[in-house]
Scaffold this active site. Sequence first.
Site, PDB file in Angstrom:
ATOM      1  N   ASN A 285       0.806  -1.223   0.000  1.00  0.00           N
ATOM      2  CA  ASN A 285       0.000   0.000   0.000  1.00  0.00           C
ATOM      3  C   ASN A 285       0.842   1.278   0.000  1.00  0.00           C
ATOM      4  O   ASN A 285       0.392   2.306  -0.509  1.00  0.00           O
ATOM      5  CB  ASN A 285      -0.915  -0.018   1.239  1.00  0.00           C
ATOM      6  CG  ASN A 285      -1.532   1.328   1.502  1.00  0.00           C
ATOM      7  OD1 ASN A 285      -2.517   1.724   0.875  1.00  0.00           O
ATOM      8  ND2 ASN A 285      -0.937   2.106   2.417  1.00  0.00           N
TER       9      ASN A 285
ATOM     10  N   SER B 209      -3.305   2.338  -9.401  1.00  0.00           N
ATOM     11  CA  SER B 209      -4.110   3.562  -9.460  1.00  0.00           C
ATOM     12  C   SER B 209      -4.685   3.701 -10.862  1.00  0.00           C
ATOM     13  O   SER B 209      -4.109   3.183 -11.833  1.00  0.00           O
ATOM     14  CB  SER B 209      -3.223   4.775  -9.172  1.00  0.00           C
ATOM     15  OG  SER B 209      -3.884   5.965  -9.551  1.00  0.00           O
TER      16      SER B 209
ATOM     17  N   TYR C  97       4.285   9.146 -11.164  1.00  0.00           N
ATOM     18  CA  TYR C  97       3.307   8.329 -10.434  1.00  0.00           C
ATOM     19  C   TYR C  97       2.639   7.319 -11.371  1.00  0.00           C
ATOM     20  O   TYR C  97       2.527   6.139 -11.047  1.00  0.00           O
ATOM     21  CB  TYR C  97       2.278   9.266  -9.810  1.00  0.00           C
ATOM     22  CG  TYR C  97       1.255   8.618  -8.904  1.00  0.00           C
ATOM     23  CD1 TYR C  97       1.567   8.263  -7.593  1.00  0.00           C
ATOM     24  CD2 TYR C  97      -0.052   8.395  -9.345  1.00  0.00           C
ATOM     25  CE1 TYR C  97       0.617   7.701  -6.753  1.00  0.00           C
ATOM     26  CE2 TYR C  97      -1.007   7.834  -8.507  1.00  0.00           C
ATOM     27  CZ  TYR C  97      -0.667   7.494  -7.211  1.00  0.00           C
ATOM     28  OH  TYR C  97      -1.618   6.940  -6.385  1.00  0.00           O
TER      29      TYR C  97
ATOM     30  N   ALA D 115       3.766   6.131 -14.153  1.00  0.00           N
ATOM     31  CA  ALA D 115       4.761   5.112 -14.551  1.00  0.00           C
ATOM     32  C   ALA D 115       4.873   4.052 -13.462  1.00  0.00           C
ATOM     33  O   ALA D 115       4.871   2.845 -13.742  1.00  0.00           O
ATOM     34  CB  ALA D 115       6.121   5.772 -14.780  1.00  0.00           C
TER      35      ALA D 115
HETATM   36  P1  NAD Z   1      -1.338   8.480   2.245  1.00  0.00           P
HETATM   37  O1  NAD Z   1      -0.319   9.490   1.869  1.00  0.00           O
HETATM   38  O2  NAD Z   1      -2.450   8.878   3.143  1.00  0.00           O
HETATM   39  O3  NAD Z   1      -0.628   7.196   2.873  1.00  0.00           O
HETATM   40  C1  NAD Z   1       0.531   6.639   2.305  1.00  0.00           C
HETATM   41  C2  NAD Z   1       1.245   5.840   3.374  1.00  0.00           C
HETATM   42  O4  NAD Z   1       2.470   5.343   2.833  1.00  0.00           O
HETATM   43  C3  NAD Z   1       1.601   6.680   4.606  1.00  0.00           C
HETATM   44  O5  NAD Z   1       1.303   5.946   5.772  1.00  0.00           O
HETATM   45  C4  NAD Z   1       3.116   6.884   4.457  1.00  0.00           C
HETATM   46  O6  NAD Z   1       3.789   7.051   5.684  1.00  0.00           O
HETATM   47  C5  NAD Z   1       3.503   5.572   3.785  1.00  0.00           C
HETATM   48  N1  NAD Z   1       4.802   5.665   3.135  1.00  0.00           N
HETATM   49  C6  NAD Z   1       5.231   6.609   2.254  1.00  0.00           C
HETATM   50  N2  NAD Z   1       6.502   6.356   1.900  1.00  0.00           N
HETATM   51  C7  NAD Z   1       6.880   5.233   2.555  1.00  0.00           C
HETATM   52  C8  NAD Z   1       8.082   4.471   2.593  1.00  0.00           C
HETATM   53  N3  NAD Z   1       9.156   4.819   1.875  1.00  0.00           N
HETATM   54  N4  NAD Z   1       8.145   3.371   3.385  1.00  0.00           N
HETATM   55  C9  NAD Z   1       7.063   3.000   4.137  1.00  0.00           C
HETATM   56  N5  NAD Z   1       5.904   3.683   4.138  1.00  0.00           N
HETATM   57  C10 NAD Z   1       5.820   4.777   3.346  1.00  0.00           C
HETATM   58  O7  NAD Z   1      -1.900   7.891   0.880  1.00  0.00           O
HETATM   59  P2  NAD Z   1      -3.235   7.049   0.564  1.00  0.00           P
HETATM   60  O8  NAD Z   1      -4.126   7.929  -0.186  1.00  0.00           O
HETATM   61  O9  NAD Z   1      -3.719   6.332   1.760  1.00  0.00           O
HETATM   62  O10 NAD Z   1      -2.611   6.014  -0.493  1.00  0.00           O
HETATM   63  C11 NAD Z   1      -2.345   4.646  -0.212  1.00  0.00           C
HETATM   64  C12 NAD Z   1      -2.030   3.939  -1.522  1.00  0.00           C
HETATM   65  O11 NAD Z   1      -3.155   4.044  -2.394  1.00  0.00           O
HETATM   66  C13 NAD Z   1      -0.844   4.566  -2.269  1.00  0.00           C
HETATM   67  O12 NAD Z   1      -0.100   3.537  -2.885  1.00  0.00           O
HETATM   68  C14 NAD Z   1      -1.519   5.436  -3.305  1.00  0.00           C
HETATM   69  O13 NAD Z   1      -0.708   5.644  -4.417  1.00  0.00           O
HETATM   70  C15 NAD Z   1      -2.734   4.592  -3.630  1.00  0.00           C
HETATM   71  N6  NAD Z   1      -3.834   5.368  -4.230  1.00  0.00           N
HETATM   72  C16 NAD Z   1      -4.439   6.399  -3.549  1.00  0.00           C
HETATM   73  C17 NAD Z   1      -5.467   7.112  -4.165  1.00  0.00           C
HETATM   74  C18 NAD Z   1      -6.184   8.246  -3.488  1.00  0.00           C
HETATM   75  O14 NAD Z   1      -7.046   8.858  -4.113  1.00  0.00           O
HETATM   76  N7  NAD Z   1      -5.909   8.548  -2.229  1.00  0.00           N
HETATM   77  C19 NAD Z   1      -5.854   6.782  -5.460  1.00  0.00           C
HETATM   78  C20 NAD Z   1      -5.224   5.738  -6.119  1.00  0.00           C
HETATM   79  C21 NAD Z   1      -4.216   5.031  -5.486  1.00  0.00           C
END
Ligand code: NAD
Length: 246
Positions: free
Chosen positions: A89, A141, A154, A156
């Site tokens: 995630n 995503s 992103y 990519a």
């Molecule tokens: P968020 O920023 O709220 O959470 C991301 C989490 O990843 C955080 O807890 C952060 O500390 C952790 N993180 C970041 N870099 C890290 C690292 N190097 N090592 C360990 N942990 C790390 O984001 P979110 O919206 O909850 O997104 C979660 C996933 O869902 C991501 O992969 C994101 O790309 C994907 N996503 C989100 C959305 C959206 O609309 N929010 C849409 C599509 C995909």
Amino acid sequence: MATALITGASQGIGACIATRLAKDGYHIAINHYPSDGDKANAEKVAAECRDLGVEAELFAADVSSYDQCEEMVKAVKTRFGTIDALVNNAGITKDGLLVRMSEEQYDAVIAVNQKSIFHMLKLVGTVMMRQRSGRIVSLASVAGLYGNPGQVNYSASKAAIIGMTKTAAKELGSRNVTVNAVAPGFIKTPMTDALTEEQRKKMLELVAMKRYAEPSEVASVVSFLCSDDASYVTGQVIEISGGLMM
Ligand code: NAD
């Protein structure tokens, strides 16, 4: 009882997936980025999971580092004995238009969003192959399927996750390990809180359901893919986008 490891589970979608899988009866290994703030948030998520009657433990690791992932996977295996589900995630954004994007912005997103998937698929895939069972779900995503202006790095990384998911599914399938991805659209989390009101409005125009998703609407699909009900589903990418129109 089975154990699930969720990366980046200190907030947002990852935290929601952790509590959902705890409700499903998994013990929860919560990975968090090694910072005080992430640790404090992850403690709260662990407490919520324990309140649901399962064991939960924190594992600090920057998933862009192979060595830290290796240490983490060893530690989870020692603590819980098995790793039955892995949810990749953790993810970041560093947006910018293609012509203005720095190499640093590009590399940082690839390291966290894409290279981490290689680390975790290789390390946990090895554990699951030996167990002859396992469920892996990675967060891709819609940007990886359709592209998104300002997100060449992103998109990519997320498109790569889709290819890696299909390849790993083919390599691990004979050992009863399923590998799938979900492709969320616009989900209400700290990641999307950063968008301006105008960006939000523009995005919703493209969505058939005319609303953002709640993180729980992603967690429920991940829960299905980690359940026995999805025992013959592998190599798939499930879009959770409320009907995103191109
Ligand atoms: P968020 O920023 O709220 O959470 C991301 C989490 O990843 C955080 O807890 C952060 O500390 C952790 N993180 C970041 N870099 C890290 C690292 N190097 N090592 C360990 N942990 C790390 O984001 P979110 O919206 O909850 O997104 C979660 C996933 O869902 C991501 O992969 C994101 O790309 C994907 N996503 C989100 C959305 C959206 O609309 N929010 C849409 C599509 C995909």
